[in-house]
Scaffold this motif. Structure first.
Motif, PDB file in Angstrom:
ATOM      1  N   ARG A 137       0.958  -1.405   0.022  1.00 24.59           N
ATOM      2  CA  ARG A 137       0.039  -0.045  -0.169  1.00 24.59           C
ATOM      3  C   ARG A 137       0.905   1.320   0.283  1.00 24.59           C
ATOM      4  O   ARG A 137       0.383   2.533  -0.243  1.00 24.59           O
ATOM      5  N   ILE A 138       2.160   0.993   0.590  1.00 24.17           N
ATOM      6  CA  ILE A 138       3.094   2.217   0.388  1.00 24.17           C
ATOM      7  C   ILE A 138       3.407   2.644  -0.986  1.00 24.17           C
ATOM      8  O   ILE A 138       4.384   1.678  -1.498  1.00 24.17           O
ATOM      9  N   ARG A 139       3.165   3.639  -1.517  1.00 24.84           N
ATOM     10  CA  ARG A 139       3.679   3.908  -2.789  1.00 24.84           C
ATOM     11  C   ARG A 139       5.336   4.691  -2.826  1.00 24.84           C
ATOM     12  O   ARG A 139       5.879   4.480  -3.732  1.00 24.84           O
ATOM     13  N   ASP A 140       5.487   5.593  -1.902  1.00 25.06           N
ATOM     14  CA  ASP A 140       6.735   6.080  -1.759  1.00 25.06           C
ATOM     15  C   ASP A 140       6.964   6.754  -0.269  1.00 25.06           C
ATOM     16  O   ASP A 140       6.119   6.726   0.314  1.00 25.06           O
ATOM     17  N   VAL A 141       8.259   7.031  -0.211  1.00 24.92           N
ATOM     18  CA  VAL A 141       8.704   7.427   1.110  1.00 24.92           C
ATOM     19  C   VAL A 141       9.687   8.336   1.181  1.00 24.92           C
ATOM     20  O   VAL A 141      10.639   8.141   0.447  1.00 24.92           O
ATOM     21  N   ALA A 142       9.525   9.482   2.036  1.00 29.24           N
ATOM     22  CA  ALA A 142      10.796  10.075   2.156  1.00 29.24           C
ATOM     23  C   ALA A 142      11.283  10.378   3.692  1.00 29.24           C
ATOM     24  O   ALA A 142      10.741   9.993   4.733  1.00 29.24           O
ATOM     25  N   ILE A 143      12.734  10.288   3.928  1.00 27.85           N
ATOM     26  CA  ILE A 143      13.287  10.190   4.898  1.00 27.85           C
ATOM     27  C   ILE A 143      14.264  11.150   5.173  1.00 27.85           C
ATOM     28  O   ILE A 143      15.191  11.475   4.262  1.00 27.85           O
ATOM     29  N   TRP A 144      14.357  11.850   6.325  1.00 28.74           N
ATOM     30  CA  TRP A 144      15.058  13.043   6.199  1.00 28.74           C
ATOM     31  C   TRP A 144      15.410  13.554   7.573  1.00 28.74           C
ATOM     32  O   TRP A 144      14.480  13.047   8.532  1.00 28.74           O
ATOM     33  N   ARG A 145      16.501  13.895   7.892  1.00 34.13           N
ATOM     34  CA  ARG A 145      16.739  14.600   9.423  1.00 34.13           C
ATOM     35  C   ARG A 145      16.859  16.352   9.342  1.00 34.13           C
ATOM     36  O   ARG A 145      17.201  16.614   8.231  1.00 34.13           O
TER      37      ARG A 145
END
Length: 285
Positions: A137-145
């Motif tokens: 169900r997860i199409r895309d994800v962004a990871i940041w600090r």
């Protein structure tokens, strides 16, 4: 140095370019040399009914089949080309298992992220791979600090509806990231939906004199569908995009009434299209 996308790499040398005529010519030259060495003159390679030519043509075809099989075997061991159960086995080598209903493209991308992020607690590719492994169900994800803050911020975009992630999915992502074998002791995760705003759109559309009025009725669904085909993370909602996707056959003019200006988002967020209202702008060119 960033790793280039797999589809930009040149074809590896292990995969041979096949050509029937080249294979046949090589067989003819070899047969002629062997026959001449045995004192047998043979120069009828242009005669299709010659028994030797018939055999050589069959051998050339079978050789191409064999070489094609070798090519297929080579592809099965390369992440860029492996598919189906071959890809499953290749992914399993990196401890990645296919999710239910997961496509080859998605599994391939997730495997690559896992390879790039082999460190126990990062880099970001490691966390991206973990999040994508939660659900298809997860199409895309962004990871940041942010600056030196140890907080890792996670923005999730789904494949459903307008892309907004529900509470249950966000909780599942949080749980996956906080597993002891995943999380670095100093990291803290803040997981949220990438879609945090829905924008209503109003446009005035003018049609050609002979165009069907049904165009005005169909446009909202067509525009909404086009929006969902885009890579939504970080995509601004601009007047130019709306006008370009409203200019269908039979439409002569489009004016965006609202939003009154372009709406910008950073690379960690996504915009959902709300209600799309089309105002009849009359007929003309």
């Amino acid at each position: 140095m960033s790793t280039p996308p797999l589809d930009t790499l040149t074809l590896p040398n292990v995969i041979e370019t096949l050509d029937y005529e080249t294979a046949l010519a090589a067989l003819i030259a070899d047969a002629r040399a062997r026959l001449n060495a045995a004192g047998i003159a043979w120069d009828v390679d242009t005669l299709e009914t010659d028994p030797i030519m018939i055999l050589l043509e069959a051998w050339a075809y079978r050789e191409l089949l064999l070489r094609a099989r070798v090519n297929d075997a080579a592809r099965a061991n390369l992440l860029a080309f492996a598919a189906g159960s071959d890809l499953d086995h290749l992914a399993a080598f990196y401890d990645v298992a296919r999710l239910a209903d997961e496509t080859d493209d998605r599994l391939r991308a997730r495997t690559r992220l896992t390879i790039m992020g082999r460190s126990a607690g990062g880099p970001d590719e490691r966390y991206r791979a973990v999040v994508l492994g939660v659900s298809t169900r997860i199409r895309d994800v962004a990871i940041w600090r942010e600056v030196t803050d140890p907080t890792v911020r996670v923005s999730v975009l789904t494949t459903e509806g307008d892309g907004e992630a529900d509470a249950a999915l966000l909780a599942a992502v949080q749980t996956a990231l906080e597993r002891p074998d995943i999380r670095v002791v100093s990291d803290r995760f803040v997981v949220s939906s990438a879609v945090q705003q829905a924008v209503d759109v109003t446009m005035t559309v003018r049609l050609e004199a002979t165009a069907s009025a049904s165009i005005l009725t169909d446009l909202p669904d067509l525009i909404a569908a086009d929006w969902l085909t885009e890579s939504l993370l970080g995509l601004d909602l601009t007047h130019s995009w709306l006008i370009a996707h409203a200019m269908r056959s039979g439409v002569t003019r489009v004016e965006v009434v609202s939003p009154v200006s372009d709406i910008e988002v950073d690379s960690t967020r996504a915009i959902a299209l709300g209600t799309i209202t089309i105002i009849d702008g009359g007929r003309g060119r």
